[in-house]
Design an enzyme around this catalytic site. Structure first.
Site, short mmCIF file in Angstrom:
data_model
loop_
_atom_site.label_atom_id
_atom_site.label_comp_id
_atom_site.label_asym_id
_atom_site.label_seq_id
_atom_site.Cartn_x
_atom_site.Cartn_y
_atom_site.Cartn_z
N PRO A 99 0.81 -1.22 0.00
CA PRO A 99 0.00 0.00 0.00
C PRO A 99 0.85 1.27 0.00
CG PRO A 99 -0.97 -1.59 1.48
CD PRO A 99 0.34 -2.18 1.02
N CYS A 100 0.48 2.21 -0.88
CA CYS A 100 1.30 3.40 -1.06
C CYS A 100 0.83 4.60 -0.23
CB CYS A 100 1.31 3.80 -2.54
SG CYS A 100 -0.32 4.29 -3.18
N GLN A 101 -0.35 4.54 0.36
CA GLN A 101 -0.90 5.71 1.03
C GLN A 101 0.02 6.30 2.10
OE1 GLN A 101 -2.50 2.92 0.45
NE2 GLN A 101 -4.51 3.30 -0.45
N PRO A 102 0.78 5.50 2.86
CA PRO A 102 1.64 6.11 3.87
C PRO A 102 2.71 7.05 3.31
CG PRO A 102 1.35 3.77 4.30
CD PRO A 102 0.79 4.03 2.94
N PHE A 103 3.00 6.94 1.99
CA PHE A 103 4.07 7.74 1.40
C PHE A 103 3.55 8.74 0.36
CE2 PHE A 103 5.46 3.43 2.40
CZ PHE A 103 6.43 3.70 3.34
#
Length: 397
Positions: A99-103
């Site tokens: 998942p890319c949302q944290p970055f």
């Protein structure tokens, strides 16, 4: 072969020479391209049941392999190997994008402090147990700069500790024939110390083509080339809401800033830089689209030049999914699954380069590798893609 013919090619369903295990699989954007490159999907894994439903609805085209639904934190890599019928070391490629949302700028940017950001560690565990000949990992460009670069440095060191030979690069999909400016970071590794070169860019903007007589690249694939034939025939949702009446006056390629004093509007409505770039952003059909978002708000573009939301059929084209891929889900769910995916045309290009490296089996010395990495690392974060538009500056998502 034109763009539409290219994205609608059937999958190769190659032999078992290059078996693939996919994790964080989604609706197989990454893996459709890898299949076209010559890999053979043996198993897919994801947490989202909606994604599996899409795969099941398209089995006649995507092929028959187990699609496991579950939390990767609670499924061991040994279970995955057993289910795939493969042993450690037999897998040619492990693919997936945590998942890319944290970055992402679209998210909260907590980086590795977000529990989803720690899923990189789970990827590492899968890598160490499955022992594929190679792996490919995709994430947002924001991973490179997250927490001042600390997150990427930590992740890179963890992958290097596995003994895999690591290469990385930030790539804009538009430079490889995708009708969308979409910058993503790719990490590619090999169990052997193989020589690997990221594929040369094939597309660029017309200004660069005009300025270079020796340029053998093609012009960017535009939105009009990709979805122009769908403009009047798709079932597209209207745009409703407080600001919907403003969209018609906005020129293509511009956003809410059209209604600011700085843009010269006689009756300004918004303050300069008071909204995010995608707010009331209208697509420019003469260029590639800006990045398709996975979880857009009601006022988040890009909107169609006909002053409506993009239809699912159009979103699929801009992400280079084949027309034959059926997505029988609500607009919101379908939009999210498409926006989260890797464009298959881009993953196909990368997949072919990985297979070429595996076939050549050119083992290089540690010194040659370090020199190659030194050159690559100095250039890997530089992306020239023609994203600029108007007087503004396009923000990186």
């Amino acid at each position: 072969m034109n763009f539409i013919e290219k994205i609608n090619r059937p999958l190769l369903h190659s032999s078992n020479e290059y078996p693939l295990i996919s994790i964080f699989s989604g609706i197989l954007g990454l893996d459709i391209g890898l299949e076209r490159a010559g890999f053979k999907t043996k198993l897919a894994l994801d947490l989202d049941k909606h994604c599996k439903d899409v795969v099941e609805d398209n089995r006649d085209k995507l092929g028959d392999f187990p699609y496991i639904i579950g939390d990767i934190n609670h499924i061991s890599p040994k279970e995955i190997l057993d289910e795939s019928g493969l042993k450690p070391g037999e897998v040619a490629l492990l693919s997936g994008g945590p998942p890319c949302q944290p970055f992402s700028k679209s998210g909260l940017r907590k980086g590795l402090e977000d529990k989803r950001g720690r899923l990189f560690e789970r990827y590492l565990e899968y890598l160490e147990v499955i022992q594929p000949k190679a792996f490919i990992l995709e994430n947002v460009r924001g991973l490179y700069s997250s927490r001042g670069g600390k997150d990427f440095k930590e992740i890179l060191e963890l992958f290097e500790q596995t003994g895999y030979t690591i290469y990385w690069k930030i790539i804009d999909a538009a430079n490889y024939g995708v009708p969308q400016f979409r910058q993503r970071l790719f990490l590619i590794g090999f169990r052997k110390r193989l020589k690997f070169i990221f594929p040369e860019e094939t597309h660029t903007d017309e200004e660069e083509l005009l300025n270079s007589l020796l340029n053998d690249k093609l012009p960017f694939v535009t939105v009009e080339e990709a979805i122009g034939d769908l403009a009047d025939i798709v079932d597209a949702p209207p745009y409703k809401g407080k600001y919907a009446h403003l969209l018609a006056e906005i020129p293509e390629g511009m956003n809410y800033s059209y209604y600011t004093a700085e843009r010269g509007h006689p009756n300004p409505i918004f303050e300069w830089r008071s909204k995010f770039w995608y707010f009331l952003l209208k697509i420019d059909r003469k260029k590639p689209s800006l990045t398709i978002q996975a979880q857009p708000g009601n006022n988040t573009g890009p909107f169609h030049w006909k002053n409506r939301k993009l239809a699912i059929e159009e979103l699929k084209r801009l992400q280079t999914f084949p027309d034959w891929l059926k997505i029988n889900k609500s607009y919101t769910i379908a939009h999210r699954m498409i926006g989260n995916a890797v464009p298959p045309l881009l993953s196909e290009v990368l997949g072919k380069a990985i297979i070429e490296a595996l076939r050549n089996d050119e083992v290089i010395s540690e010194l040659d590798y370090l020199n190659l990495r030194k050159i690559n690392d100095s250039q890997a974060a530089k992306v020239k893609s023609g994203r600029g538009s108007g007087k503004g500056k396009i923000c990186i998502d």
